[in-house]
Design a protein around this motif. Structure first.
Motif, PDB file in Angstrom:
ATOM      1  N   ASN A 171       0.827  -1.200   0.000  1.00  0.00           N
ATOM      2  CA  ASN A 171       0.000   0.000   0.000  1.00  0.00           C
ATOM      3  C   ASN A 171       0.867   1.258   0.000  1.00  0.00           C
ATOM      4  O   ASN A 171       0.625   2.206  -0.746  1.00  0.00           O
ATOM      5  N   ILE A 172       1.910   1.256   0.818  1.00  0.00           N
ATOM      6  CA  ILE A 172       2.777   2.438   0.922  1.00  0.00           C
ATOM      7  C   ILE A 172       3.573   2.659  -0.353  1.00  0.00           C
ATOM      8  O   ILE A 172       3.757   3.790  -0.816  1.00  0.00           O
ATOM      9  N   VAL A 173       4.048   1.581  -0.955  1.00  0.00           N
ATOM     10  CA  VAL A 173       4.912   1.702  -2.139  1.00  0.00           C
ATOM     11  C   VAL A 173       4.115   1.515  -3.439  1.00  0.00           C
ATOM     12  O   VAL A 173       4.688   1.406  -4.514  1.00  0.00           O
ATOM     13  N   SER A 174       2.795   1.454  -3.324  1.00  0.00           N
ATOM     14  CA  SER A 174       1.920   1.360  -4.501  1.00  0.00           C
ATOM     15  C   SER A 174       2.271   0.184  -5.397  1.00  0.00           C
ATOM     16  O   SER A 174       2.420   0.313  -6.617  1.00  0.00           O
ATOM     17  N   VAL A 270      13.402 -13.206   2.549  1.00  0.00           N
ATOM     18  CA  VAL A 270      13.370 -12.167   1.513  1.00  0.00           C
ATOM     19  C   VAL A 270      11.942 -11.650   1.398  1.00  0.00           C
ATOM     20  O   VAL A 270      10.977 -12.405   1.534  1.00  0.00           O
ATOM     21  N   LEU A 271      11.827 -10.340   1.146  1.00  0.00           N
ATOM     22  CA  LEU A 271      10.526  -9.725   0.878  1.00  0.00           C
ATOM     23  C   LEU A 271      10.616  -9.063  -0.483  1.00  0.00           C
ATOM     24  O   LEU A 271      11.555  -8.300  -0.753  1.00  0.00           O
ATOM     25  N   GLY A 272       9.650  -9.352  -1.326  1.00  0.00           N
ATOM     26  CA  GLY A 272       9.650  -8.781  -2.665  1.00  0.00           C
ATOM     27  C   GLY A 272       8.328  -8.124  -2.987  1.00  0.00           C
ATOM     28  O   GLY A 272       7.264  -8.564  -2.541  1.00  0.00           O
ATOM     29  N   ILE A 273       8.386  -7.025  -3.744  1.00  0.00           N
ATOM     30  CA  ILE A 273       7.182  -6.362  -4.243  1.00  0.00           C
ATOM     31  C   ILE A 273       7.363  -6.118  -5.732  1.00  0.00           C
ATOM     32  O   ILE A 273       8.484  -6.162  -6.247  1.00  0.00           O
TER      33      ILE A 273
END
Length: 633
Positions: A171-174, A270-273
């Protein structure tokens, strides 16, 4: 002179200071502009040079295109800007905050303060000062998201917390695409823990869910962060030559950002968006890294809580429920709805003997074996617990005594065919049932326990005899201590005892001692017991421990405890140079001295692969020669 008016006051600035004012306005960190309302439309009449640094537009671009400023305000915020009071009706400063789409596509938060200026002719103009508050808004979002996550984590599972983390950061990084993986200790495998809600809804039209395991070596481009051990941005995913074909059901990835989570120099997750409308930036890396690290910290706390919760209700060794949990369940089921309720108590036979013979690791293995058999023999709704030590208990709701007895027989049958090492597994069982509401489960438990102990007492001698015979057969199979050797020793010991006029009780004791004297060799590796060459110093130290092992085995059983001290001393020497205690002369138990002589004579007259046999006369001469040093003179 330059006319300057502010709110209701007006004054003139000397022309010589005009350049100074222009310099101040151009170098202020804020955007300063003025506008008039002409035909109901906002017309910008002045804007300082800093607009280029903050928003990317040249001042003349804004001034020449009257609708440009308003068109760049985020659609969700435009109503807020358009609904401010008319400047002519409001002489107090107006404050508003809105998002502005910059020339390069970046979106920034602006805080705008508007003041009214009126000239001598009564014309009004608005002077606005805009501050870039993007970082402040981001910090506020981060703080609120952190509060949301911590609050959410109290009453939700680890997987739900991971998904909530992804939803917040996306949400923050769209970014509609989001995933979180845990990395194995070897950093060669990883486990999918969560997708973001939007990913599940829009991107993953396949059966890939939490818990899936993968090999990092076979992973796609997103695993570049693992290989590089740093955050990785791919803003042009399609141009990457080493990208892999996406699995069926996946929507195309346009761009992505993946960050590793490090702990003590190792990558743990790891976290990916992905698929942000604009390119990912270094600021996005900071935001995603913050959330990735926060999520792992929460995960560590959640797993610690789950471990504590598990330990508080489970036996660590067997994985069964513990006594505390079982007693709570007894109270919960103390109702008429579950009648009849049966309780089955089980006691593991020979655990002490196994511990003393093979060590506590073997004893633990036996406990785990029995726990597994009991668990597999029961239904899912049955409550199986380790009651303590070598005892187990099973709570069987809606189970008659007959049915409980059948379950008990099934458990005993499976145990009878199970072995831990060379020792057969054996249980004593007791069953009792609560038939009426007035019956107390504590009384039923005590009854089952009494029945179990009676069975154990009745079978104890037989069980110990079975275990001992098993040990002797095992020893015979792995060494030179054959049944014929023991028989010959018994005959020699009997003749020796008669010559010494030993009483019958001592003769029986001597016979048992001769049978068990080398039982401690059960723990010595077969390659040492059967070795034909001289033993090394290390091998000899292992052999010298067998009297102590035999002592523990005999002491653990009631029928053999009275020869334990003799077993311990049967390798002591008259001169005090024997083992394991270095006893001397008459400190050595009498029957142990006899056994030492009988054992030596039998070995010398029958030989071994590592020693040629002697004649009886030669053996007697050797014993006499060693009289006063090795043997009792």
């Amino acid at each position: 002179m330059i006319p300057i008016r502010s709110e209701k006051n007006s004054f003139y600035l000397p022309e010589k200071n005009a350049r100074r004012l222009a310099t101040i306005l151009s170098n202020t960190p804020a955007i300063i502009y003025s506008y008039k309302m002409i035909d109901g439309k906002k017309t910008i009449t002045y804007i300082n040079e800093n607009v280029k640094n903050v928003l990317g537009f040249e001042p003349q671009e804004i001034i020449k295109e009257p609708g440009l400023w308003t068109s760049r305000i985020c659609p969700e915020d435009i109503a807020l800007v358009e609904n401010i009071p008319e400047v002519s009706d409001n002489e107090q400063p107006v404050h508003l905050e809105y998002r502005f789409n910059c020339k390069k596509g970046i979106r920034r938060w602006l805080h705008e303060k508007q003041n009214i200026i009126t000239n001598d002719e009564g014309e009004t103009e608005v002077v606005a000062i805009c501050w870039d508050i993007t970082e402040r808004k981001l910090a506020e979002k981060l703080m609120q998201a952190r509060v949301n996550l911590l609050s959410f984590s109290y009453n939700h599972t680890l997987e739900e917390v991971m998904q909530k983390t992804l939803d917040e950061v996306c949400n923050i990084v769209s970014s509609p695409l989001g995933f979180y993986h845990f990395v194995g200790d070897d950093e060669k495998t990883f486990t999918l823990k969560a997708w973001s809600s939007a990913t599940l809804e829009l991107y993953c039209k396949m059966k890939e869910r939490s818990g899936m395991h993968y090999n990092i070596a076979e992973a796609g481009i997103w695993a570049d962060c693992l290989r590089a051990r740093r955050p990785v941005i791919h803003n042009n995913y399609a141009s990457l030559l080493h990208r892999k074909r996406l699995p069926e059901g996946r929507v195309e990835v346009i761009r992505e950002l993946v960050v590793p989570i490090m702990r003590r120099g190792k990558i743990v997750a790891v976290l990916g968006i992905g698929n942000k409308p604009l390119n990912y930036t270094d600021q996005d890396v900071q935001v995603v890294s913050y959330f990735a690290d926060l999520a792992w910290t929460i995960a560590e706390h959640k797993r610690a809580e789950e471990k504590i919760r598990y330990i508080s209700f489970h036996d660590v060794l067997t994985g069964l429920y513990n006594r505390a949990f079982f007693e709570e369940e007894m109270q919960r089921l103390e109702t008429g709805r579950q009648l009849p309720i049966s309780i089955l108590m089980a006691d593991l036979n020979g655990l002490k003997l196994v511990n003393d013979t093979y060590g506590h690791e073997a004893g633990d293995e036996m406990l785990k074996t029995v726990a597994g058999i009991i668990k597999k023999s029961c239904r899912e709704e049955d409550i199986v617990a380790r009651w303590g030590g070598d005892e187990f208990v099973i709570l069987l709701p809606q189970t008659s005594e007959e049915k409980a007895g059948q379950i008990g027989k099934r458990i005993r049958s499976k145990c009878n065919s199970a072995y831990v090492g060379d020792v057969p597994v054996s249980l004593a069982l007791g069953v009792a049932t609560k038939e009426k509401q007035s019956d107390l489960l504590t009384d039923v438990l005590n009854k089952a326990e009494d029945i179990m102990y009676k069975q154990k007492l009745a079978e104890s001698r037989s069980v110990r005899s079975t275990v001992l015979n098993t040990l002797l057969k095992t020893l015979e199979a792995k060494s030179f201590e054959t049944g014929e050797h023991v028989c010959r020793m018994q005959m020699l010991a009997w003749d020796f005892g008669e010559k010494l006029k030993l009483p019958e009780s001592e003769m029986n004791r001597l016979s048992l001692l001769v049978t068990l004297h080398d039982i401690g060799k059960i723990n010595i590796p077969e390659e040492i017991l059967t070795k034909k060459e001289p033993l090394t110093e290390e091998e000899w130290e292992i052999v010298k421990k067998h009297p102590e092992t035999g002592f523990r085995i005999a002491r653990s059983t009631e029928e053999f405890a009275h020869v334990a001290e003799d077993i311990l001393a049967h390798h002591e020497r008259w001169d005090g140079t024997g083992y394991p205690q270095g006893l001397k002369g008459e400190e050595i138990p009498f029957l142990a001295r006899i056994t030492s002589i009988v054992d030596a004579y039998e070995v010398m007259t029958n030989g071994r692969p590592y020693r040629e046999k002697m004649s009886p006369e030669e053996a007697v001469a050797e014993i006499k020669r060693c009289s006063g040093t090795q043997f009792d003179p």
